[in-house]
Design a protein around this motif. Structure first.
Motif, PDB file in Angstrom:
ATOM      1  N   LEU A  18      91.075  45.582  22.618  1.00 30.59           N
ATOM      2  CA  LEU A  18      90.377  44.500  21.495  1.00 30.59           C
ATOM      3  C   LEU A  18      90.753  43.583  21.693  1.00 30.59           C
ATOM      4  CD1 LEU A  18      89.704  47.459  18.059  1.00 30.59           C
ATOM      5  CD2 LEU A  18      87.963  45.960  19.654  1.00 30.59           C
ATOM      6  N   ARG A  21      90.266  42.060  24.141  1.00 29.49           N
ATOM      7  CA  ARG A  21      88.481  41.482  24.449  1.00 29.49           C
ATOM      8  C   ARG A  21      88.135  40.283  24.179  1.00 29.49           C
ATOM      9  NH1 ARG A  21      83.187  43.577  25.101  1.00 29.49           N
ATOM     10  NH2 ARG A  21      81.403  42.908  23.550  1.00 29.49           N
ATOM     11  N   LYS A  25      86.704  36.491  25.042  1.00 26.18           N
ATOM     12  CA  LYS A  25      85.352  36.107  24.152  1.00 26.18           C
ATOM     13  C   LYS A  25      85.756  34.485  24.249  1.00 26.18           C
ATOM     14  CE  LYS A  25      82.417  39.673  23.368  1.00 26.18           C
ATOM     15  NZ  LYS A  25      81.207  39.140  22.958  1.00 26.18           N
ATOM     16  N   PHE A 120      86.337  43.441  12.686  1.00 24.41           N
ATOM     17  CA  PHE A 120      86.441  42.934  14.593  1.00 24.41           C
ATOM     18  C   PHE A 120      85.819  40.759  14.668  1.00 24.41           C
ATOM     19  CE2 PHE A 120      85.243  42.111  18.974  1.00 24.41           C
ATOM     20  CZ  PHE A 120      86.991  42.739  19.496  1.00 24.41           C
ATOM     21  N   ALA A 121      84.878  40.655  13.858  1.00 23.55           N
ATOM     22  CA  ALA A 121      84.718  38.966  14.111  1.00 23.55           C
ATOM     23  C   ALA A 121      86.202  38.294  13.260  1.00 23.55           C
ATOM     24  CB  ALA A 121      83.360  39.225  13.518  1.00 23.55           C
TER      25      ALA A 121
END
Lengths: 153, 716
Positions: A18, A21, A25, A120-121
């Protein structure tokens, strides 16, 4: 342009994925070096064992606290005790918001303390701000002798 | 200097002055006598000399006359009878005078022999010639006829003209010189006497009058000083000094009297002293004075008496009076000294009241108070009523007549206690087993100290208390304490486990949630297009549930932290703590119109961090449940209820159903649907924990649609 690597110390593969990621991102292109426990992290930083031939000096360390073998606070203590590594930016990235972890981290010389949110945001946002600050805005200290500077790597 | 000594000194002085004066007089008389002797002698010498000069002249006249008569006889021989008789008488007279002169009575100086010696030689010489003259004259008288050339006549003529006058002249001259010398001596003597008199007078003045003048001046100064001293004493005396005459009229009224009686000296002098007395003293005084003047004998004179005196304004005050009598000249005066003793009387009354209070206090004390003697068979000297109750005594005498040592369960303990008090001076709260007169044993605490009584004998003053109940209670308390300590150890262990648990929860429980949420999101982002709307909705539900669980974990951790955190009480202001929370709420939803009424001066003694958490929850709640109000109002204030300060947060929001009030403060209890008002139902539970940790209570009042009020207290 070549970037100095980021050292991510994280034992949980989910969190590692994560985090990677989230970094991706946020279009952070620095090479990411992952250490899965404290011992590994220390080997990397002190260039011992499998990391004896390493040349790059990381731009920032993202350090989890709860780690197998050697825990995050111990890693931080060893880093700060070393003449060359003392100036290395270390960001604590952890699930805990226990006050004692917070206090101990800052006492040992952590540069930042970030609690990984469940959402997660929000995590992505936190990583974005982290990258913006430590990789773009902040002037990293020059690499110690024997380790490459960004220009030289 | 005392009067007697002054008088004795004056007497001595007068005696010495008299002696000096007498001595001067004696000297004076002696000098005068001496001068008179000298003068008498000199005058006698002078008189003698004058007589001698006189007889010399007489002699010369007789010689001349005899010569003249002889010459006539020679001229007139017929008329001779009368002449011859005249010549004979002249010659016989001459013989007498000469005999007188020659006898030395006149010529010789009465005392000065030397002078007589000087004079005697010519006198004897003269005597021979005179005898020849007398013989010649007598020869002529015997002749019948006298011729001119008669040798006797020739002798007479020659001797009367030359020889005898010359000799007599020498003697006269000598006598005159002698007289002048005597006169000079008299003059000298008189002058000397005059000077001596003057000197004596001067000496007398020096010896007598100067010391006398000095003495008089000094005596006058002494008298003046004594007068001034008296005046000063009278004026500055703290006591009132008043003199009265036999009629009772006041003569002297000193400043202290003016102050004591509120009467000026000018007002007082001349008035009767009874003005200063209330009845019946006034009548008694008048009668007593009359009796004394009549018959003598007084109960007042020379005594110090307490009387009542009366001020000008009529108020009466207690005073001390002493009266003495004075006789000045022919006048009798009475001098009274009066001291205002009202303050002393008040002080005495105060002391008496204080003593009474202390006596009452000691008598009413619930603990026994006593004084006793240290000896083994010593008795109580004094006891208060509580002692009778304590020792179950039927009467005071019963206890007073009991040997103190008989009240101890162990007489040895009493001996040891007595020895310790005597040695250390005191014992404090010594626990001793004693026994009542009825034989009931009990535990007593004795606090006592050693004192010397009025006779200088050793005594113990003590306080004794029945501590049987206290001892039992102490025993119970120590048992409880041991229990408590044991529980504290257990609680400590539980707390440590709890801490480890929450640490673990914090780290480990949240990690999987993050994975679920993170990968759901990744799924949505990366594969969202391959899912249909329902699939994407499911994933969103997974994420929502995950986040909600994360929130629950966080709140649980907070709740446990509130329980575990140490309480640090300091003075703080709830209003000041609430302001930033309100500001934060406004910033979060700036579009809402909410009136915050936060009172000032809500000072409490509490832990500011915990109180801030409680206030955050309460204000959050109020903010949340007024979200549908157009004119939301949130109030933080306090009120007083049954003497207790109660703080409250009041809103005009959705309110709640009073039937469920008891569920409000339980964790995870919600009274509203999530869709109406979001939340996990842990805020009020947190508030309750914080309030309870402060030793306070929390409760709520409200009704559906009528707002809610949350009250809390904060203990001490």
């Amino acid at each position: 342009m070549d970037e100095r690597p980021i050292l991510l110390v994280e034992d949980n593969p989910d969190d590692e994925a994560l985090t990677l990621r989230a970094l991706a991102k946020n279009k952070i292109r620095n090479p990411i070096q992952v250490a899965r426990d404290g011992e590994d992290a220390l080997a990397y930083l002190f260039r011992t064992g499998p990391w004896a031939g390493r040349v790059e000096f990381p731009q920032v360390v993202l350090l989890d606290l709860k780690l197998p073998k050697v825990d995050g606070l111990e890693v931080l203590r060893r880093v700060r005790a070393d003449e060359a590594l003392r100036v290395l930016p270390v960001v604590i990235l952890t699930s805990s918001d226990e006050e004692r972890d917070l206090v101990e981290s800052y006492r040992l010389g952590a540069n930042s303390y970030i609690r990984k949110p469940v959402d997660f945001a929000q995590f992505i946002e936190a990583v974005r701000q982290l990258g913006l600050y430590w990789l773009v805005l902040n002037e990293a200290p020059p690499a110690p002798r024997g380790q490459s500077a960004p220009e030289g790597g | 200097m005392s009067e007697e000594r002054t008088r004795a000194s004056s007497d001595r002085f007068l005696a010495s002055m008299t002696a000096k004066y007498a001595a001067v007089l004696v000297v004076f008389a002696l000098a005068a006598f001496l001068a008179s002797l000298i003068l008498r002698h000199e005058l006698r010498v002078q008189h003698h000399d004058a007589e001698a000069v006189y007889w010399n002249g007489e002699e010369r006249l007789l010689i001349t006359r005899a010569a003249l008569i002889a010459a006539r006889l020679a001229q007139r021989p017929g008329a001779d009878v009368r002449l011859r008789a005249a010549l004979a008488s002249t010659v016989s007279r001459l013989v007498r005078v000469h005999a007188a002169l020659a006898s030395g009575r006149l010529l010789a100086h009465p005392r000065a022999n030397s002078t007589a010696a000087i004079e005697s030689a010519p006198a004897l010489h003269l005597a021979a010639r005179e005898r020849r003259f007398v013989a010649a004259a007598r020869a002529l008288i015997g002749r019948r006829v006298i011729r001119h050339n008669d040798p006797a006549l020739v002798t007479l003529e020659r001797m009367s003209l030359t020889t005898l006058p010359a000799a007599l002249k020498v003697i006269t001259a000598r006598l005159r010189r002698q007289g002048a010398r005597h006169l000079a001596r008299i003059t000298t003597t008189v002058r000397a006497a005059f000077i001596a008199t003057l000197a004596l007078l001067l000496a007398a003045a020096m010896a007598v009058f100067r010391p006398m003048a000095r003495r008089v001046r000094r005596d006058i100064a002494n008298v003046q000083a004594a007068g001034m001293l008296n005046q000063t004493i009278v004026n500055t005396a703290a006591d009132a000094i008043i003199t009265i005459d036999t009629g009772g009229a006041m003569r002297l009224f000193n400043p202290a009297a003016e102050r004591a009686f509120g009467l000026t000296s000018a007002e007082a002098v001349g008035r009767n002293v009874t003005t200063l007395m209330p009845e019946p003293e006034r009548t008694a005084h008048t009668r007593g004075l009359a009796r004394y003047l009549d018959a003598g004998g007084s109960r007042v004179l020379g005594q110090l008496r307490e009387i009542r005196a009366r001020r000008k304004d009529g108020t009466v005050f207690p005073a001390e009076l002493s009266v003495s009598e004075m006789v000045i000249g022919s006048e009798r005066l009475f001098l009274g000294m009066i001291r205002d003793i009202s303050q002393r009387k008040e002080a005495e009354a105060l002391i008496a009241r204080a003593q009474a209070r202390y006596r009452e206090l000691v008598n009413n004390l619930g603990v026994g108070v006593y004084r006793n003697r240290p000896e083994p068979d010593g008795r109580f000297l004094e006891i208060n009523p509580a002692m009778l109750t304590l020792f179950e005594a039927a009467s005071q005498d019963a206890l007073m007549n009991t040997r103190t040592s008989a009240l101890y369960q162990d007489p040895e303990e009493r001996a040891a206690l007595s020895a310790e008090i005597a040695r250390a001076g005191f014992v404090r709260n010594r626990e001793i087993r004693v026994v009542t007169l009825k034989g009931r044993p009990f535990w007593a605490a004795i606090t006592a100290r050693a004192v010397r009584d009025e006779d200088g004998l050793l005594a113990f003053d003590g306080v004794i208390e029945d501590i049987t109940d206290r001892k039992a209670a102490n025993e119970a308390i120590s048992i409880l304490n041991r229990d408590l300590e044991q529980r504290l150890v257990e609680i400590d262990a539980v707390n440590q486990e709890l801490e480890a648990f929450s640490y673990s929860v914090s780290h480990d429980l949240r990690a999987p949630l993050r994975s679920i949420d993170g990968f759901s999101q990744a799924l949505l982002e990366d594969y969202g297009e391959t899912l249909d709307a329902q699939g994407r909705d499911f994933l969103r539900r997974v994420r929502a549930a995950t986040q909600r669980m994360g929130q629950l974990i966080d709140d649980l951790l907070k709740l446990s932290r509130v329980t575990r955190a140490e309480l640090h009480r300091v003075p703080c202001d709830l209003g000041v703590l609430a302001e930033p929370i309100a500001a934060g709420l406004r910033a979060r939803e700036p579009e809402r119109t909410v009136t915050f009424a936060i009172a000032s001066g809500l000072t409490v003694n509490g832990d500011p961090q915990l109180l801030a958490i409680a206030l955050t929850n309460l204000l959050d709640n109020a903010w949340k449940f007024t979200s549908r109000e157009a004119h939301a109002r949130i109030e933080l204030n306090r009120l007083s209820q049954d003497g207790e300060t109660v703080y409250f947060v009041r809103d005009n929001g959705a309110g709640f159903d009073p039937a469920y009030t008891d569920k409000l403060f339980r964790a995870f209890q919600r009274l509203h649907a999530l869709t109406d008002f979001p939340g996990v139902g842990i805020g009020l539970a947190t508030v309750q924990r914080i309030v309870r940790r402060h030793g306070g209570r929390v409760w709520a009042e409200g009704a559906v649609g009528q707002g809610a009020t949350f009250f809390f207290t904060l203990g001490a």
